[in-house]
Scaffold this motif. Structure first.
Motif, mmCIF file in Angstrom:
data_model
loop_
_atom_site.group_PDB
_atom_site.id
_atom_site.type_symbol
_atom_site.label_atom_id
_atom_site.label_comp_id
_atom_site.label_asym_id
_atom_site.label_seq_id
_atom_site.Cartn_x
_atom_site.Cartn_y
_atom_site.Cartn_z
ATOM 1 N N ILE A 111 -2.053 23.627 94.340
ATOM 2 C CA ILE A 111 -2.441 22.770 93.212
ATOM 3 C C ILE A 111 -3.924 22.439 93.292
ATOM 4 C CG2 ILE A 111 -2.160 20.437 92.248
ATOM 5 C CD1 ILE A 111 0.830 20.688 92.934
ATOM 6 N N LYS A 112 -4.391 22.164 94.481
ATOM 7 C CA LYS A 112 -5.812 21.862 94.673
ATOM 8 C C LYS A 112 -6.673 23.037 94.255
ATOM 9 C CE LYS A 112 -9.011 20.328 98.257
ATOM 10 N NZ LYS A 112 -9.167 20.054 99.684
ATOM 11 N N GLN A 113 -6.272 24.240 94.644
ATOM 12 C CA GLN A 113 -7.035 25.442 94.271
ATOM 13 C C GLN A 113 -7.004 25.662 92.765
ATOM 14 O OE1 GLN A 113 -5.359 28.628 96.561
ATOM 15 N NE2 GLN A 113 -6.406 28.036 98.452
ATOM 16 N N LEU A 114 -5.847 25.431 92.151
ATOM 17 C CA LEU A 114 -5.744 25.593 90.699
ATOM 18 C C LEU A 114 -6.620 24.573 89.969
ATOM 19 C CD1 LEU A 114 -1.935 26.305 90.255
ATOM 20 C CD2 LEU A 114 -3.810 27.910 89.905
ATOM 21 N N LYS A 115 -6.673 23.346 90.474
ATOM 22 C CA LYS A 115 -7.525 22.326 89.868
ATOM 23 C C LYS A 115 -8.995 22.733 89.977
ATOM 24 C CE LYS A 115 -4.702 18.158 90.341
ATOM 25 N NZ LYS A 115 -4.566 16.833 90.978
ATOM 26 N N GLU A 116 -9.363 23.272 91.133
ATOM 27 C CA GLU A 116 -10.744 23.726 91.309
ATOM 28 C C GLU A 116 -11.068 24.857 90.343
ATOM 29 O OE1 GLU A 116 -11.232 24.682 95.450
ATOM 30 O OE2 GLU A 116 -11.122 22.592 96.061
ATOM 31 N N GLU A 117 -10.108 25.776 90.183
ATOM 32 C CA GLU A 117 -10.314 26.886 89.236
ATOM 33 C C GLU A 117 -10.451 26.358 87.817
ATOM 34 O OE1 GLU A 117 -7.675 30.265 89.316
ATOM 35 O OE2 GLU A 117 -7.529 30.119 91.501
ATOM 36 N N LEU A 118 -9.625 25.359 87.493
ATOM 37 C CA LEU A 118 -9.644 24.754 86.159
ATOM 38 C C LEU A 118 -10.993 24.081 85.894
ATOM 39 C CD1 LEU A 118 -7.865 24.321 83.677
ATOM 40 C CD2 LEU A 118 -7.137 22.189 84.687
ATOM 41 N N VAL A 119 -11.514 23.400 86.891
ATOM 42 C CA VAL A 119 -12.788 22.717 86.748
ATOM 43 C C VAL A 119 -13.912 23.749 86.576
ATOM 44 C CG1 VAL A 119 -14.488 21.273 87.929
ATOM 45 C CG2 VAL A 119 -12.065 20.670 87.989
ATOM 46 N N LEU A 120 -13.822 24.852 87.280
ATOM 47 C CA LEU A 120 -14.848 25.891 87.195
ATOM 48 C C LEU A 120 -14.848 26.597 85.868
ATOM 49 C CD1 LEU A 120 -14.671 27.446 90.769
ATOM 50 C CD2 LEU A 120 -16.391 25.848 89.884
ATOM 51 N N ARG A 121 -13.823 26.646 85.152
ATOM 52 C CA ARG A 121 -13.735 27.369 83.890
ATOM 53 C C ARG A 121 -14.263 26.563 82.790
ATOM 54 N NH1 ARG A 121 -8.492 31.077 83.362
ATOM 55 N NH2 ARG A 121 -8.748 32.173 85.261
#
Length: 121
Positions: A111-121
């Motif tokens: 979930i943490k990695q997905l949130k980081e990916e979401l923030v980067l997009r």
């Protein structure tokens, strides 16, 4: 059941003979019938009648003793098995909880990695 040692009919008869034909109650001590053994000692085999009756009941007395002791040994073994079963169940629950905790940590990381990916997009 390793603690169970059956009593011998032959030994019981020998003790009956050695105790003045059952009057001293040695055979009853052998079969762990302490109360009646003391009565036999104090009353000369319940005035000889009990000693004579024991001559004919000896087979039953020995079989009864062996069955009772075997049942006690089996009950003790069952109790020990129940204790081990509970211990294994606790260990299993602990292992399951640890596995769920590891899975939870792994999911939190995803979930943490997905949130980081979401923030980067």
């Amino acid at each position: 059941m390793d603690n169970f040692k059956p009593k011998s009919l032959q030994n019981a008869y020998w003790l009956w003979l050695a105790g003045f034909f059952g009057c001293l109650g040695f055979h009853r001590f052998y079969l762990k019938k302490k109360k009646t053994a003391i009565i036999w000692m104090c009353t000369a085999g319940f005035f000889g009648i009990g000693a004579l009756v024991d001559l004919f009941l000896m087979n039953w007395l020995v079989k009864r003793y062996n069955l009772i002791e075997k049942m006690k040994a089996l009950q003790a073994e069952m109790d020990q098995a129940a204790i081990w079963k509970e211990r294994f169940a606790r260990v299993q629950r602990y292992a399951e909880a640890a596995a769920k905790h590891d899975r939870e940590l792994k999911l939190q990381e995803e979930i943490k990695q997905l949130k980081e990916e979401l923030v980067l997009r």
